[in-house]
Write a protein that holds these residues in place. Structure first.
Motif, PDB file in Angstrom:
ATOM      1  N   VAL A  23       0.970  -1.133   0.034  1.00 16.41           N
ATOM      2  CA  VAL A  23       0.184   0.023  -0.022  1.00 16.41           C
ATOM      3  C   VAL A  23       1.011   1.220  -0.138  1.00 16.41           C
ATOM      4  N   ALA A  24       1.576   1.307   0.945  1.00 13.57           N
ATOM      5  CA  ALA A  24       2.731   2.645   1.158  1.00 13.57           C
ATOM      6  C   ALA A  24       3.748   2.736  -0.265  1.00 13.57           C
ATOM      7  N   TYR A  25       4.218   1.722  -0.733  1.00 10.05           N
ATOM      8  CA  TYR A  25       4.821   1.432  -1.887  1.00 10.05           C
ATOM      9  C   TYR A  25       3.942   2.186  -3.225  1.00 10.05           C
ATOM     10  N   GLU A  26       2.777   1.689  -3.197  1.00  8.40           N
ATOM     11  CA  GLU A  26       2.060   2.222  -4.529  1.00  8.40           C
ATOM     12  C   GLU A  26       1.703   3.526  -4.298  1.00  8.40           C
ATOM     13  N   MET A  27       1.686   3.957  -3.233  1.00 11.02           N
ATOM     14  CA  MET A  27       1.219   5.644  -2.850  1.00 11.02           C
ATOM     15  C   MET A  27       2.500   6.579  -3.029  1.00 11.02           C
ATOM     16  N   LEU A  28       3.773   5.946  -2.739  1.00 13.63           N
ATOM     17  CA  LEU A  28       4.794   6.789  -2.609  1.00 13.63           C
ATOM     18  C   LEU A  28       6.005   6.461  -3.898  1.00 13.63           C
ATOM     19  N   GLY A  29       5.887   5.267  -4.507  1.00 18.02           N
ATOM     20  CA  GLY A  29       6.697   4.950  -5.581  1.00 18.02           C
ATOM     21  C   GLY A  29       8.326   4.768  -4.981  1.00 18.02           C
ATOM     22  N   SER A  30       8.365   4.639  -3.617  1.00 23.78           N
ATOM     23  CA  SER A  30       9.827   4.711  -3.140  1.00 23.78           C
ATOM     24  C   SER A  30       9.615   3.573  -1.768  1.00 23.78           C
ATOM     25  N   ALA A  31      10.616   2.753  -2.022  1.00 23.02           N
ATOM     26  CA  ALA A  31      10.832   1.475  -1.026  1.00 23.02           C
ATOM     27  C   ALA A  31      11.113   2.300   0.266  1.00 23.02           C
ATOM     28  N   ALA A  32      12.300   3.041   0.224  1.00 23.45           N
ATOM     29  CA  ALA A  32      12.632   3.811   1.641  1.00 23.45           C
ATOM     30  C   ALA A  32      11.736   4.419   2.217  1.00 23.45           C
ATOM     31  N   ASP A  33      10.890   5.129   1.474  1.00 22.07           N
ATOM     32  CA  ASP A  33       9.852   6.026   2.132  1.00 22.07           C
ATOM     33  C   ASP A  33       8.758   5.045   2.805  1.00 22.07           C
ATOM     34  N   ALA A  34       8.340   3.985   1.785  1.00 25.29           N
ATOM     35  CA  ALA A  34       7.280   2.917   2.392  1.00 25.29           C
ATOM     36  C   ALA A  34       7.963   2.481   3.706  1.00 25.29           C
ATOM     37  N   GLU A  35       9.156   1.947   3.969  1.00 26.02           N
ATOM     38  CA  GLU A  35       9.744   1.509   5.051  1.00 26.02           C
ATOM     39  C   GLU A  35       9.311   2.559   6.358  1.00 26.02           C
ATOM     40  N   ASP A  36       9.820   3.855   6.054  1.00 32.55           N
ATOM     41  CA  ASP A  36       9.654   4.546   6.877  1.00 32.55           C
ATOM     42  C   ASP A  36       7.988   4.863   7.203  1.00 32.55           C
ATOM     43  N   VAL A  37       7.294   4.590   6.590  1.00 31.21           N
ATOM     44  CA  VAL A  37       5.758   4.563   6.749  1.00 31.21           C
ATOM     45  C   VAL A  37       5.605   3.478   7.620  1.00 31.21           C
ATOM     46  N   LEU A  38       5.968   2.292   7.485  1.00 30.31           N
ATOM     47  CA  LEU A  38       5.660   1.261   8.200  1.00 30.31           C
ATOM     48  C   LEU A  38       6.043   1.248   9.774  1.00 30.31           C
ATOM     49  N   GLN A  39       7.223   2.138   9.639  1.00 32.98           N
ATOM     50  CA  GLN A  39       7.824   2.182  10.982  1.00 32.98           C
ATOM     51  C   GLN A  39       6.923   3.179  11.933  1.00 32.98           C
ATOM     52  N   GLU A  40       6.514   4.239  11.283  1.00 34.61           N
ATOM     53  CA  GLU A  40       5.274   5.214  11.995  1.00 34.61           C
ATOM     54  C   GLU A  40       4.086   4.626  12.096  1.00 34.61           C
ATOM     55  N   THR A  41       3.758   3.508  11.319  1.00 30.99           N
ATOM     56  CA  THR A  41       2.327   2.784  11.546  1.00 30.99           C
ATOM     57  C   THR A  41       2.385   1.724  12.633  1.00 30.99           C
ATOM     58  N   TRP A  42       3.818   1.166  12.874  1.00 29.70           N
ATOM     59  CA  TRP A  42       3.947   0.443  14.073  1.00 29.70           C
ATOM     60  C   TRP A  42       3.856   0.963  15.203  1.00 29.70           C
ATOM     61  N   LEU A  43       4.401   2.397  15.342  1.00 29.84           N
ATOM     62  CA  LEU A  43       4.247   3.084  16.543  1.00 29.84           C
ATOM     63  C   LEU A  43       3.165   3.496  16.909  1.00 29.84           C
ATOM     64  N   ARG A  44       2.141   3.807  15.787  1.00 34.80           N
ATOM     65  CA  ARG A  44       0.848   3.924  16.014  1.00 34.80           C
ATOM     66  C   ARG A  44       0.088   2.903  16.587  1.00 34.80           C
ATOM     67  N   TRP A  45       0.356   1.780  15.844  1.00 35.05           N
ATOM     68  CA  TRP A  45      -0.437   0.620  16.217  1.00 35.05           C
ATOM     69  C   TRP A  45      -0.226   0.106  17.547  1.00 35.05           C
ATOM     70  N   ALA A  46       1.112   0.091  18.040  1.00 34.31           N
ATOM     71  CA  ALA A  46       1.432  -0.475  19.178  1.00 34.31           C
ATOM     72  C   ALA A  46       0.843   0.340  20.496  1.00 34.31           C
ATOM     73  N   GLY A  47       0.333   1.453  20.076  1.00 35.07           N
ATOM     74  CA  GLY A  47      -0.430   2.102  21.231  1.00 35.07           C
ATOM     75  C   GLY A  47      -1.932   2.126  21.057  1.00 35.07           C
ATOM     76  N   VAL A  48      -2.536   1.335  20.439  1.00 39.45           N
ATOM     77  CA  VAL A  48      -3.859   0.912  20.024  1.00 39.45           C
ATOM     78  C   VAL A  48      -4.409   0.050  21.215  1.00 39.45           C
ATOM     79  N   ASP A  49      -5.795   0.255  21.491  1.00 40.34           N
ATOM     80  CA  ASP A  49      -6.150  -0.880  22.415  1.00 40.34           C
ATOM     81  C   ASP A  49      -6.924  -1.984  21.531  1.00 40.34           C
ATOM     82  N   LEU A  50      -6.292  -3.101  21.401  1.00 39.42           N
ATOM     83  CA  LEU A  50      -6.834  -3.944  20.476  1.00 39.42           C
ATOM     84  C   LEU A  50      -8.362  -4.531  20.664  1.00 39.42           C
TER      85      LEU A  50
END
Length: 297
Positions: A23-50
């Motif tokens: 999803v991130a790569y198709e939106m950005l066209g950059s693997a490096a930026d997609a990986e950064d987005v996944l890091q940010e996603t994880w940080l927010r996901w880790a704080g969610v009440d499942l």
């Protein structure tokens, strides 16, 4: 819970990681930026009440989309100061990506360049609807719009892409056949055979990122492109070699100089002729070419 088993949040993230990267790569066209987005996603996901999450996949896609949209707007400003032409970051992809025709087309260099012509919100809506088949309500939450607005955006984006996308889905066999013929024509210096493979309105683009020499502007037209390719090969022929590979779901060529990776060349093919030639030389964009990237829907 077993001590060596990851916690539920980690399990869910890992289970959907390839999807979220795609999803991130198709939106950005950059693997490096997609990986950064996944890091940010994880940080927010880790704080969610499942306990309040009904659909983990949809929730994760929503977080990733929002982070990618923020990054996409930043990238737009960064591309304005990019030296030379900007091309998507090529990915060495596994054969199973090519087996999913729709996924392969959506991550092809040609399609990613088409997606570049959309606004950030249009791109997000198009990718989530057309590639990942999310319903309008889910997309509306991801892009902070009403479902009615998302339908309108999807319609507009679909029409925009339809006018610019490859004219028909090209089979892997046809792509490989044209690629083989292209390689032979360049290596033998057969200008006529090369010319015969190029569409009259073929466009050649190169991305050196200001680090490596590349075409400063698109070169348009079969005669001009054939001559540029022929002149380039004759200059490096003694130290150059081509290697067929699979990039962004389609057959492509790696150009090595003295055995070292120098250029990734991807082609767009319509009606049996090459209509687009995309050569990435920027070393920062070739870091993912030493290992396969797993993409999924």
């Amino acid at each position: 819970m077993s001590e060596d088993r990851p916690d539920p949040a980690t399990e869910a993230f890992v289970a959907h990681r390839n999807l979220l990267f795609t999803v991130a790569y198709e939106m950005l066209g950059s693997a490096a930026d997609a990986e950064d987005v996944l890091q940010e996603t994880w940080l927010r996901w880790a704080g969610v009440d499942l306990g309040i999450v009904q659909d983990q996949r949809a929730y994760l896609v929503r977080i990733t989309t929002r982070q990618a949209l923020t990054r996409l707007r930043t990238l737009g400003r960064r591309k304005e100061s990019y030296v030379g032409q900007w091309l998507p970051e090529p990915l060495l992809t596994a054969p199973d990506v090519a087996d999913d025709v729709e996924l392969a087309e959506s991550v092809s260099m040609a399609m990613l360049l088409v997606l570049e012509t959309l606004t950030p919100t249009e791109r997000a809506v198009f990718v989530l609807r057309e590639v990942f088949d999310l319903d309008y309500d889910e997309i509306a939450e991801a892009v902070d719009k009403t479902p009615a607005a998302v339908r309108q955006i999807a319609h507009r984006a679909r029409a925009h892409v339809a006018a610019r996308r490859p004219r028909g889905v090209v089979s892997q066999a046809e792509t490989r056949g044209v690629l083989d013929a292209f390689q032979r024509a360049v290596e033998t210096g057969d200008l006529q055979s090369l010319f015969d493979l190029l569409a009259p309105d073929v466009v050649a683009m190169g991305d050196g990122g200001g680090v490596k020499q590349a075409l400063p502007q698109p070169v348009v037209g079969a005669d001009k492109v054939a001559r540029v390719l022929s002149a380039g090969w004759s200059r490096f022929a003694a130290e150059a070699s081509f290697e067929p590979t699979q990039v962004n779901g389609y057959p492509a060529l790696i150009l090595r100089l003295n055995g070292e990776l120098d250029t990734v060349m991807a082609l767009r093919i319509d009606d049996g002729l090459i209509t687009g030639l995309y050569s990435v030389r920027n070393p920062a964009k070739l870091s993912r070419m030493d290992r396969e990237t797993t993409l999924s829907r």
